[in-house]
Design an enzyme around this catalytic site. Structure first.
Site, PDB file in Angstrom:
ATOM      1  N   LYS A  51       0.813  -1.188   0.000  1.00 42.25           N
ATOM      2  CA  LYS A  51       0.000   0.000   0.000  1.00 42.25           C
ATOM      3  C   LYS A  51       0.856   1.250   0.000  1.00 42.25           C
ATOM      4  O   LYS A  51       0.396   2.339  -0.332  1.00 42.25           O
ATOM      5  CB  LYS A  51      -0.902   0.030   1.241  1.00 42.25           C
ATOM      6  N   GLY A  52       2.095   1.097   0.359  1.00 38.14           N
ATOM      7  CA  GLY A  52       2.970   2.242   0.588  1.00 38.14           C
ATOM      8  C   GLY A  52       3.201   3.164  -0.586  1.00 38.14           C
ATOM      9  O   GLY A  52       3.419   4.357  -0.407  1.00 38.14           O
TER      10      GLY A  52
ATOM     11  N   ASP B 266       7.657   2.541  -2.390  1.00 35.96           N
ATOM     12  CA  ASP B 266       7.811   3.667  -1.476  1.00 35.96           C
ATOM     13  C   ASP B 266       9.228   3.761  -0.931  1.00 35.96           C
ATOM     14  O   ASP B 266       9.814   4.831  -0.895  1.00 35.96           O
ATOM     15  CB  ASP B 266       6.780   3.625  -0.346  1.00 35.96           C
TER      16      ASP B 266
ATOM     17  N   ASP C 151      14.838  -0.731   1.185  1.00 31.57           N
ATOM     18  CA  ASP C 151      15.799  -0.883   2.275  1.00 31.57           C
ATOM     19  C   ASP C 151      16.567  -2.191   2.112  1.00 31.57           C
ATOM     20  O   ASP C 151      17.601  -2.214   1.470  1.00 31.57           O
ATOM     21  CB  ASP C 151      15.195  -0.675   3.662  1.00 31.57           C
TER      22      ASP C 151
ATOM     23  N   LYS D 220      17.282   3.482   1.185  1.00 25.80           N
ATOM     24  CA  LYS D 220      17.968   3.367   2.466  1.00 25.80           C
ATOM     25  C   LYS D 220      19.113   2.364   2.281  1.00 25.80           C
ATOM     26  O   LYS D 220      19.034   1.219   2.722  1.00 25.80           O
ATOM     27  CB  LYS D 220      16.978   2.894   3.529  1.00 25.80           C
TER      28      LYS D 220
ATOM     29  N   PHE E  49      13.301   4.727  11.148  1.00 26.10           N
ATOM     30  CA  PHE E  49      11.985   4.256  10.738  1.00 26.10           C
ATOM     31  C   PHE E  49      11.168   5.458  10.286  1.00 26.10           C
ATOM     32  O   PHE E  49      10.894   6.362  11.077  1.00 26.10           O
ATOM     33  CB  PHE E  49      11.269   3.502  11.860  1.00 26.10           C
TER      34      PHE E  49
ATOM     35  N   ASP F 180       3.988   3.573   6.409  1.00 21.75           N
ATOM     36  CA  ASP F 180       3.218   3.414   7.639  1.00 21.75           C
ATOM     37  C   ASP F 180       4.000   2.719   8.736  1.00 21.75           C
ATOM     38  O   ASP F 180       5.044   2.123   8.510  1.00 21.75           O
ATOM     39  CB  ASP F 180       1.965   2.585   7.355  1.00 21.75           C
TER      40      ASP F 180
ATOM     41  N   ARG G 295       0.215   6.909   7.230  1.00 20.03           N
ATOM     42  CA  ARG G 295       0.306   7.009   5.770  1.00 20.03           C
ATOM     43  C   ARG G 295      -0.145   8.376   5.265  1.00 20.03           C
ATOM     44  O   ARG G 295       0.346   8.868   4.263  1.00 20.03           O
ATOM     45  CB  ARG G 295      -0.569   5.955   5.095  1.00 20.03           C
TER      46      ARG G 295
END
Length: 181
Positions: free
Chosen positions: A45-46, A102, A105, A133, A154, A161, A167
């Site tokens: 969803k990000g 989104d 990492d 990241k 974070f 989220d 979000r």
């Protein structure tokens, strides 16, 4: 009533920064994908806010689809196990696919998704991530398009989220440690 802004220790990417990133990446993608059959695939969803804004700056005919995957659950770190929750609906043959994520990492999720879609006969697969990241990378994966790098904190907001919250923040901020520890 709780104010989400109070849970943020620092704004890392402002609303203005986000607009500038979308304009810059949209122009570059427009140039790189001219004369190609572009399919933009957002990883839910990000990526929803980023993908929506970014595609407004891509001046090309394109199709969109979504893929929902999970590797975090309710944790702040990837489990390393990727689960497909919603697959794409379009046959990839003949498409130049642009994956929209989104944040990159560890790289595990994007590597898995990229390999999965490569096996489906896409003409090409490129990766666009809003945030990179690199300090957390555990697999060999380099995105084709990067909005900006972020420190190993974070981060939430603009689609990202923590436990399905934050979000809707219009910027990207570092979540205070006491919220998730």
């Amino acid at each position: 009533m709780k104010n989400l802004n109070n849970d943020i220790s620092e704004v890392l990417v402002s609303e203005q920064d986000l607009k500038e990133i979308n304009v810059r990446l949209g122009a570059q993608i427009t140039q790189d994908f001219k004369d190609k059959n572009l399919l933009v695939v957002g990883i839910l969803k990000g990526s929803i806010y980023f993908m929506t804004d970014l595609t407004r700056y891509i001046d090309l005919p394109l199709k969109i689809d979504f893929l929902a995957v999970s590797s975090y659950g309710g944790s702040t770190r990837s489990s390393g196990s990727v689960k497909i929750i919603k697959d794409i609906d379009i046959d990839l043959e003949g498409y130049d696919v642009l994956l929209i994520e989104d944040i990159l990492d560890s790289g595990r999720t994007l590597k898995y998704v990229s390999n999965l879609l490569s096996a489906r006969n896409a003409k090409s697969i490129s990766i666009c991530t809003l945030l990179d990241k690199p300090a957390r990378r555990v697999v060999d994966l380099t995105p084709d398009y990067v909005g900006c790098d972020v420190p190993d904190e974070f981060v939430v907001g603009y689609g990202l989220d923590y436990d399905q919250k934050y979000r809707n923040l219009p910027y990207i901020g570092a979540l205070k440690r006491e919220i998730y520890e």
